[in-house]
Enzyme design. Structure first.
Site, PDB file in Angstrom:
ATOM      1  N   THR A  69     -30.752  16.560  15.199  1.00 53.89           N
ATOM      2  CA  THR A  69     -30.407  17.094  13.841  1.00 53.89           C
ATOM      3  C   THR A  69     -29.418  18.380  13.980  1.00 53.89           C
ATOM      4  OG1 THR A  69     -31.851  15.939  11.984  1.00 53.89           O
ATOM      5  CG2 THR A  69     -30.563  18.197  11.275  1.00 53.89           C
ATOM      6  N   GLU A 106     -64.395  11.440  18.771  1.00 49.87           N
ATOM      7  CA  GLU A 106     -65.452  12.088  17.012  1.00 49.87           C
ATOM      8  C   GLU A 106     -64.866  13.669  17.375  1.00 49.87           C
ATOM      9  OE1 GLU A 106     -68.650  10.299  15.509  1.00 49.87           O
ATOM     10  OE2 GLU A 106     -67.508   8.263  14.619  1.00 49.87           O
ATOM     11  N   LYS A 147     -25.282  14.438   6.998  1.00 52.86           N
ATOM     12  CA  LYS A 147     -26.073  13.703   7.406  1.00 52.86           C
ATOM     13  C   LYS A 147     -26.423  12.828   6.349  1.00 52.86           C
ATOM     14  CE  LYS A 147     -30.673  14.858   8.596  1.00 52.86           C
ATOM     15  NZ  LYS A 147     -31.510  15.901   9.236  1.00 52.86           N
ATOM     16  N   ASP A 180     -33.194  25.808   9.486  1.00 49.11           N
ATOM     17  CA  ASP A 180     -32.970  24.340   9.761  1.00 49.11           C
ATOM     18  C   ASP A 180     -34.844  24.290   9.412  1.00 49.11           C
ATOM     19  OD1 ASP A 180     -33.728  21.695   8.281  1.00 49.11           O
ATOM     20  OD2 ASP A 180     -33.015  20.847  10.057  1.00 49.11           O
ATOM     21  N   THR A 205     -36.914  16.223  17.267  1.00 51.77           N
ATOM     22  CA  THR A 205     -36.323  15.958  18.083  1.00 51.77           C
ATOM     23  C   THR A 205     -34.880  16.253  18.545  1.00 51.77           C
ATOM     24  OG1 THR A 205     -34.851  13.602  17.603  1.00 51.77           O
ATOM     25  CG2 THR A 205     -37.669  13.266  17.847  1.00 51.77           C
ATOM     26  N   ARG A 214     -28.670   8.842   7.961  1.00 51.03           N
ATOM     27  CA  ARG A 214     -29.964   8.981   8.480  1.00 51.03           C
ATOM     28  C   ARG A 214     -30.356   6.865   8.782  1.00 51.03           C
ATOM     29  NH1 ARG A 214     -33.499  11.505  10.828  1.00 51.03           N
ATOM     30  NH2 ARG A 214     -33.710  13.575  10.039  1.00 51.03           N
ATOM     31  N   ASP A 251     -28.010  19.326   6.895  1.00 50.39           N
ATOM     32  CA  ASP A 251     -27.668  18.439   5.173  1.00 50.39           C
ATOM     33  C   ASP A 251     -28.246  18.908   3.898  1.00 50.39           C
ATOM     34  OD1 ASP A 251     -30.284  18.907   4.901  1.00 50.39           O
ATOM     35  OD2 ASP A 251     -31.524  17.627   6.513  1.00 50.39           O
ATOM     36  N   ARG A 311     -42.291  16.095   5.671  1.00 48.91           N
ATOM     37  CA  ARG A 311     -41.582  15.640   5.476  1.00 48.91           C
ATOM     38  C   ARG A 311     -41.361  14.356   4.473  1.00 48.91           C
ATOM     39  NH1 ARG A 311     -38.712  15.550  11.797  1.00 48.91           N
ATOM     40  NH2 ARG A 311     -41.306  15.433  11.864  1.00 48.91           N
ATOM     41  N   GLN A 312     -42.749  14.296   4.795  1.00 52.48           N
ATOM     42  CA  GLN A 312     -42.853  13.260   3.808  1.00 52.48           C
ATOM     43  C   GLN A 312     -43.704  13.606   1.893  1.00 52.48           C
ATOM     44  OE1 GLN A 312     -45.229   9.683   5.578  1.00 52.48           O
ATOM     45  NE2 GLN A 312     -44.278  10.491   7.273  1.00 52.48           N
TER      46      GLN A 312
HETATM   47  C1  R5P Z   1     -34.407  16.517   8.175  1.00 48.40           C
HETATM   48  O1  R5P Z   1     -34.595  16.701   6.777  1.00 48.40           O
HETATM   49  C2  R5P Z   1     -35.236  18.038   8.459  1.00 48.40           C
HETATM   50  O2  R5P Z   1     -34.916  19.012   7.810  1.00 48.40           O
HETATM   51  C3  R5P Z   1     -35.180  18.297  10.095  1.00 48.40           C
HETATM   52  O3  R5P Z   1     -33.839  18.812  10.279  1.00 48.40           O
HETATM   53  C4  R5P Z   1     -35.133  16.682  10.638  1.00 48.40           C
HETATM   54  O4  R5P Z   1     -36.642  16.816  10.236  1.00 48.40           O
HETATM   55  C5  R5P Z   1     -35.869  17.706  12.527  1.00 48.40           C
HETATM   56  O5  R5P Z   1     -35.702  16.182  12.916  1.00 48.40           O
HETATM   57  P1  R5P Z   1     -35.214  15.991  14.493  1.00 48.40           P
HETATM   58  O6  R5P Z   1     -34.866  17.591  14.877  1.00 48.40           O
HETATM   59  O7  R5P Z   1     -35.526  14.752  15.188  1.00 48.40           O
HETATM   60  O8  R5P Z   1     -33.651  15.410  13.855  1.00 48.40           O
END
Ligand code: R5P
Length: 323
Positions: A238, A47, A202, A230, A235, A204, A178, A104-105
């Site tokens: 993308t 905590e 792209k 972006d 990671t 997924r 994307d 992103r969610q």
């Molecule tokens: C996706 O829509 C986001 O804009 C990023 O392109 C994505 O989340 C990047 O994630 P990662 O580097 O793991 O591909």
């Protein structure tokens, strides 16, 4: 005393969580003030304890925390900080989350999923936040998730100022990684003087995290310097995939410009080997030395945050910063 502007009625105070203290210090310095001394530690149970070492009664407080790395811990810490400010009678509390948590969610892609970005906004509100400031949320409409004023800043001017010095403008094609970010890429293209636009098709695998496949590029990239834009590099999948597709389509070289360099494993390896000339990010999140590599350029976001905070405090215009 850690304050900048003091009038009989208003006092600006910067407080910071532990996730990226350097950023808060840089912001405070740009505002000619200091981060308010604060005691924060973890109990053995995990905590979190927070106490401000000086009064914040009646203050206009900006509570800075970068939600990256141990995201759930740093988010909870920021909620607890906001609660402490509320109970200490701060007059107005602005949550400054340079990387908005769970951005992103932002929608349900299929049944029985959460809209976590909305939940975060509700939790900030419940904790006592009066307003919210963030940089390049994943989708602009997330501004509507928080019930109250939201200052949605763009890192684009910071990134573009640098990119301009690294390319021949008439040979640039701006590329969205994307379909979802074409509007943002379009703004970039306009700001760079009406350059051509391209995007990557792209796809997924939604059953597995961080798995993206760049299928092909739509638009003219042969012989061009591609500026791939972006919001976030997690990671690096993308971006690495997109750079590969652009090179295969005959791009002369590729620069990557992204706001948030989260760089979760194996981003450093992927990005350093992907063939891009430079990967340009800002320091909205901390980037430790171990994650850095020769092609990585990290630009400071503190001047932009400081200008926005000054505008909010002085009741000026944040929009004017981007016009
Ligand atoms: C996706 O829509 C986001 O804009 C990023 O392109 C994505 O989340 C990047 O994630 P990662 O580097 O793991 O591909």
């Amino acid at each position: 005393m850690a304050d900048l502007f003091e009038t009989p009625r208003k006092r600006l105070v910067i407080v910071s969580g532990r996730s990226h203290h350097q950023l808060a210090e840089d912001v405070a310095k740009a505002l000619d003030t200091e981060v308010l001394p604060t005691t924060i530690y973890d109990f053995a149970s995990g905590e979190i304890y927070v106490r401000y070492n000086e009064s914040v009664r009646g203050c206009d407080v900006f509570c800075i925390q970068s939600i990256s790395g141990d995201v759930n811990k740093w988010f909870m810490e920021q909620l607890i900080m906001v609660d402490a400010l509320k109970r200490a009678s701060a007059k107005r509390i602005t949550v400054v989350a340079p990387l908005y948590p769970y951005s992103r969610q932002d929608k349900k892609h299929q049944g029985r999923e959460p809209i976590s970005a909305r939940l975060m906004a509700d939790l900030y509100k419940t904790a006592g936040a009066s307003r919210l400031m963030s940089v390049d949320m994943h989708a602009s409409q997330e501004q509507g998730f928080f019930v109250g004023p939201v200052d949605h800043l763009m890192a684009m001017p910071v990134l573009i100022d640098y990119v301009r010095t690294r390319v021949e403008l008439n040979k640039v094609t701006v590329v969205s990684p994307d379909a979802g970010r074409i509007r943002v890429a379009e703004k970039w293209a306009n700001r760079l003087g009406g350059n051509p636009l391209a995007f990557i098709h792209k796809t997924r695998d939604t059953t597995r995290p961080n798995v993206a496949v760049a299928n092909r590029v739509v638009g003219e990239v042969e012989g061009r310097t591609c500026v791939l834009v972006d919001d976030l590099i997690d990671t690096g999948g993308t971006i690495a995939e997109a750079v590969g597709v652009l090179k295969a389509a005959g791009a002369k070289d590729v620069l990557v410009a992204a706001t948030h360099g989260v760089l979760s494993d194996p981003a450093t390896k992927r990005l350093s080997e992907c063939g891009a000339r430079e990967i340009i990010v800002t320091d909205t999140v901390p980037i430790p030395a171990a994650k850095r590599f020769p092609q990585l350029v990290v630009l400071p976001i503190a001047p932009l945050l400081a200008r926005a905070i000054r505008q909010v405090f002085e009741e000026g215009s944040v929009a004017a910063l981007f016009e």
